[in-house]
Design a protein around this motif. Sequence first.
Motif, PDB file in Angstrom:
ATOM      1  N   LEU A 112     -21.816  58.879  50.661  1.00  0.00           N
ATOM      2  CA  LEU A 112     -21.791  58.910  49.188  1.00  0.00           C
ATOM      3  C   LEU A 112     -22.575  57.727  48.632  1.00  0.00           C
ATOM      4  N   GLN A 113     -22.258  56.537  49.167  1.00  0.00           N
ATOM      5  CA  GLN A 113     -22.926  55.324  48.715  1.00  0.00           C
ATOM      6  C   GLN A 113     -24.434  55.377  49.004  1.00  0.00           C
ATOM      7  N   ALA A 114     -24.773  55.790  50.221  1.00  0.00           N
ATOM      8  CA  ALA A 114     -26.183  55.811  50.622  1.00  0.00           C
ATOM      9  C   ALA A 114     -26.974  56.829  49.805  1.00  0.00           C
ATOM     10  N   THR A 115     -26.323  57.952  49.471  1.00  0.00           N
ATOM     11  CA  THR A 115     -26.998  58.968  48.665  1.00  0.00           C
ATOM     12  C   THR A 115     -27.200  58.444  47.242  1.00  0.00           C
ATOM     13  N   ALA A 116     -26.216  57.675  46.756  1.00  0.00           N
ATOM     14  CA  ALA A 116     -26.345  57.067  45.424  1.00  0.00           C
ATOM     15  C   ALA A 116     -27.466  56.018  45.415  1.00  0.00           C
ATOM     16  N   TYR A 117     -27.594  55.265  46.517  1.00  0.00           N
ATOM     17  CA  TYR A 117     -28.729  54.333  46.620  1.00  0.00           C
ATOM     18  C   TYR A 117     -30.045  55.113  46.576  1.00  0.00           C
ATOM     19  N   GLU A 118     -30.060  56.195  47.350  1.00  0.00           N
ATOM     20  CA  GLU A 118     -31.284  56.995  47.477  1.00  0.00           C
ATOM     21  C   GLU A 118     -31.736  57.508  46.106  1.00  0.00           C
ATOM     22  N   LEU A 119     -30.749  57.865  45.283  1.00  0.00           N
ATOM     23  CA  LEU A 119     -31.078  58.451  43.980  1.00  0.00           C
ATOM     24  C   LEU A 119     -31.021  57.410  42.854  1.00  0.00           C
ATOM     25  N   ASP A 120     -31.103  56.124  43.244  1.00  0.00           N
ATOM     26  CA  ASP A 120     -31.168  55.032  42.259  1.00  0.00           C
ATOM     27  C   ASP A 120     -30.042  55.101  41.237  1.00  0.00           C
ATOM     28  N   GLU A 226     -29.691  49.307  57.136  1.00  0.00           N
ATOM     29  CA  GLU A 226     -30.914  49.167  57.921  1.00  0.00           C
ATOM     30  C   GLU A 226     -32.009  50.114  57.457  1.00  0.00           C
ATOM     31  N   GLN A 227     -31.620  51.362  57.169  1.00  0.00           N
ATOM     32  CA  GLN A 227     -32.627  52.290  56.654  1.00  0.00           C
ATOM     33  C   GLN A 227     -31.973  53.261  55.677  1.00  0.00           C
ATOM     34  N   PRO A 228     -32.756  53.725  54.699  1.00  0.00           N
ATOM     35  CA  PRO A 228     -32.166  54.635  53.713  1.00  0.00           C
ATOM     36  C   PRO A 228     -31.741  55.947  54.363  1.00  0.00           C
ATOM     37  N   ILE A 229     -30.810  56.639  53.725  1.00  0.00           N
ATOM     38  CA  ILE A 229     -30.283  57.881  54.291  1.00  0.00           C
ATOM     39  C   ILE A 229     -31.385  58.924  54.425  1.00  0.00           C
ATOM     40  N   SER A 230     -32.404  58.842  53.603  1.00  0.00           N
ATOM     41  CA  SER A 230     -33.494  59.826  53.683  1.00  0.00           C
ATOM     42  C   SER A 230     -34.291  59.690  54.969  1.00  0.00           C
TER      43      SER A 230
ATOM     44  N   TYR B 147     -29.275  47.697  31.201  1.00  0.00           N
ATOM     45  CA  TYR B 147     -29.610  47.700  32.629  1.00  0.00           C
ATOM     46  C   TYR B 147     -28.406  47.237  33.451  1.00  0.00           C
ATOM     47  N   PHE B 148     -28.365  47.715  34.676  1.00  0.00           N
ATOM     48  CA  PHE B 148     -27.249  47.392  35.571  1.00  0.00           C
ATOM     49  C   PHE B 148     -27.793  46.804  36.876  1.00  0.00           C
ATOM     50  N   ILE B 149     -27.142  45.756  37.353  1.00  0.00           N
ATOM     51  CA  ILE B 149     -27.467  45.215  38.689  1.00  0.00           C
ATOM     52  C   ILE B 149     -26.188  45.292  39.507  1.00  0.00           C
ATOM     53  N   PRO B 150     -25.997  46.376  40.287  1.00  0.00           N
ATOM     54  CA  PRO B 150     -24.756  46.483  41.060  1.00  0.00           C
ATOM     55  C   PRO B 150     -24.732  45.485  42.214  1.00  0.00           C
ATOM     56  N   GLY B 151     -23.544  45.332  42.818  1.00  0.00           N
ATOM     57  CA  GLY B 151     -23.425  44.453  43.987  1.00  0.00           C
ATOM     58  C   GLY B 151     -22.283  43.483  43.805  1.00  0.00           C
ATOM     59  N   CYS B 152     -21.695  43.039  44.910  1.00  0.00           N
ATOM     60  CA  CYS B 152     -20.541  42.142  44.853  1.00  0.00           C
ATOM     61  C   CYS B 152     -20.754  40.963  45.775  1.00  0.00           C
ATOM     62  N   PRO B 153     -21.552  39.978  45.387  1.00  0.00           N
ATOM     63  CA  PRO B 153     -22.386  39.998  44.184  1.00  0.00           C
ATOM     64  C   PRO B 153     -23.736  40.622  44.489  1.00  0.00           C
ATOM     65  N   PRO B 154     -24.539  40.937  43.451  1.00  0.00           N
ATOM     66  CA  PRO B 154     -25.932  41.298  43.730  1.00  0.00           C
ATOM     67  C   PRO B 154     -26.625  40.078  44.349  1.00  0.00           C
ATOM     68  N   SER B 155     -27.581  40.298  45.202  1.00  0.00           N
ATOM     69  CA  SER B 155     -28.265  39.156  45.828  1.00  0.00           C
ATOM     70  C   SER B 155     -29.124  38.435  44.793  1.00  0.00           C
ATOM     71  N   GLY B 175     -34.477  49.559  44.507  1.00  0.00           N
ATOM     72  CA  GLY B 175     -34.937  50.186  45.749  1.00  0.00           C
ATOM     73  C   GLY B 175     -34.134  49.733  46.956  1.00  0.00           C
ATOM     74  N   HIS B 176     -34.405  50.373  48.115  1.00  0.00           N
ATOM     75  CA  HIS B 176     -33.615  50.119  49.317  1.00  0.00           C
ATOM     76  C   HIS B 176     -33.678  48.644  49.724  1.00  0.00           C
ATOM     77  N   GLY B 177     -32.490  48.132  50.089  1.00  0.00           N
ATOM     78  CA  GLY B 177     -32.419  46.735  50.500  1.00  0.00           C
ATOM     79  C   GLY B 177     -31.937  45.836  49.375  1.00  0.00           C
ATOM     80  N   LEU B 178     -32.281  46.171  48.124  1.00  0.00           N
ATOM     81  CA  LEU B 178     -31.828  45.356  46.999  1.00  0.00           C
ATOM     82  C   LEU B 178     -30.674  46.025  46.253  1.00  0.00           C
ATOM     83  N   ILE B 179     -30.665  47.374  46.244  1.00  0.00           N
ATOM     84  CA  ILE B 179     -29.533  48.058  45.607  1.00  0.00           C
ATOM     85  C   ILE B 179     -28.370  48.091  46.596  1.00  0.00           C
ATOM     86  N   HIS B 180     -27.267  47.499  46.185  1.00  0.00           N
ATOM     87  CA  HIS B 180     -26.056  47.432  47.018  1.00  0.00           C
ATOM     88  C   HIS B 180     -24.853  47.534  46.112  1.00  0.00           C
ATOM     89  N   TYR B 181     -23.817  48.241  46.553  1.00  0.00           N
ATOM     90  CA  TYR B 181     -22.565  48.256  45.791  1.00  0.00           C
ATOM     91  C   TYR B 181     -21.535  47.313  46.409  1.00  0.00           C
TER      92      TYR B 181
END
Lengths: 240, 182
Positions: A112-120, A226-230, B147-155, B175-181
């Motif tokens: 769920l989380q990874a898919t949400a990352y994938e879709l920004d 490490e890598q996106p779900i896609s 705008y939203f910057i998710p993360g606990c905490p965001p880097s 994008g991948h690597g920076l977006i984290h919940y």
Amino acid sequence: MSKANPPSFTLDGKTIPFGEGQTIIQAAMDAGVYIPHLCFNPEFKPHGSCKLCTVKADGRQTASCTQQAKDGMVVESDIKEINDERRALLQMLFVEGNHFCPSCEKSGNCQLQATAYELDMMSPHFDHFFPDRPLDASHPDYLLDFNRCILCSLCVRASRDVDGKNVFALSGRGIKSHLIVNAKSGHLADTDFSGDDKAAHVCPVGVILKKRVGFATPIGQRSFDEQPISATPHPVVKGA
Amino acid sequence: MTAPIKKLKVATTSLAGCFGCHMSFLDIDERLLDLVQLVEFDRSPLTDIKTCGPCDIGIIEGGLCNAENVHVLREFRANCTILIAMGACSVNGGLPAQRNHLSLPVILEEVYHAQHGLVDGFIPNDPELPLPLDKVHPIHEVVKVDYFIPGCPPSGDAIWKVLTDLLAGRQPELGHGLIHYD
């Protein structure tokens, strides 16, 4: 028309061959093309409930996990219209439950989380329900955290179709739908559920968790960190 | 001689947060020196200014757990052209929102009165104390958030990316690597 070429459809302009009876998402997975999904798992019969895998097939929206591929079909998936709707579905899933990622053992391995990352998905957008969903820690080896359940029914299908145990079921209708344990007490400890069951290893989120192994892999070093779900069309989730 | 660059005004605050996001903000390290060439801080724990004047960017850490949080949030929204939710608590309530399945009287009773070991415990009722909200809410449930910057905490890198995108006039993207919940 030549019969020599295998039947195929196009997915966002790319030619995808398919075999007899294959659905759009099965053929896409075999071709290494990612279509977002949550309740679909290639090992199980499709359920068609999460609608994340919705695509436009010949201009009509349809769940790609249940729609059979047809020769010459034109399928659109990675387009703004569909991705916007997928993101809204994810946001609804997030606000309906309690998805507190920082304290979740599944964080980084969660589809769920990874898919949400994938879709920004930058925010939950909607108002939160903050439902009250008590845990079931009755089983000696496994914990059920219903806060995170997205009703994908993978544990239901695994327990019924693979394990032959029927430990889980979905109960209630509409917004009141929820996962239950098939025991008179409602507790997992009063079933024959075991860690060897397929059902113990299919949860795409953090509902069914093995006890005493929490955070063995630090947050930040997990599958989707490490890598996106896609990049993993058949998600192999560590520690699942 | 060229005119000095007009600096953008930035305000920051922590509502129902732990200041972890502000610590992460400081993790942009020496890039802070680049940032202060471009921005000047208004109300912020970094300046200790107590009220928010007209600003270009407001950054909110933490969600809403009491009436004062709502007051400060509205002050920021009224004064800031762009409002940013920074971190899990402002985005979805985060840790403080984990109390939401319990009723407030039960929590207050347990924490201040009934818990084992408390002597002459009582529920604080000083008029200066802001009243707690029944539930903890993320900030987008009360004001419009840009705008939203998710993360606990965001880097620090995620915060830096959003700020530099905005300062350059770009739509912020993580994008991948920076977006984290988490």
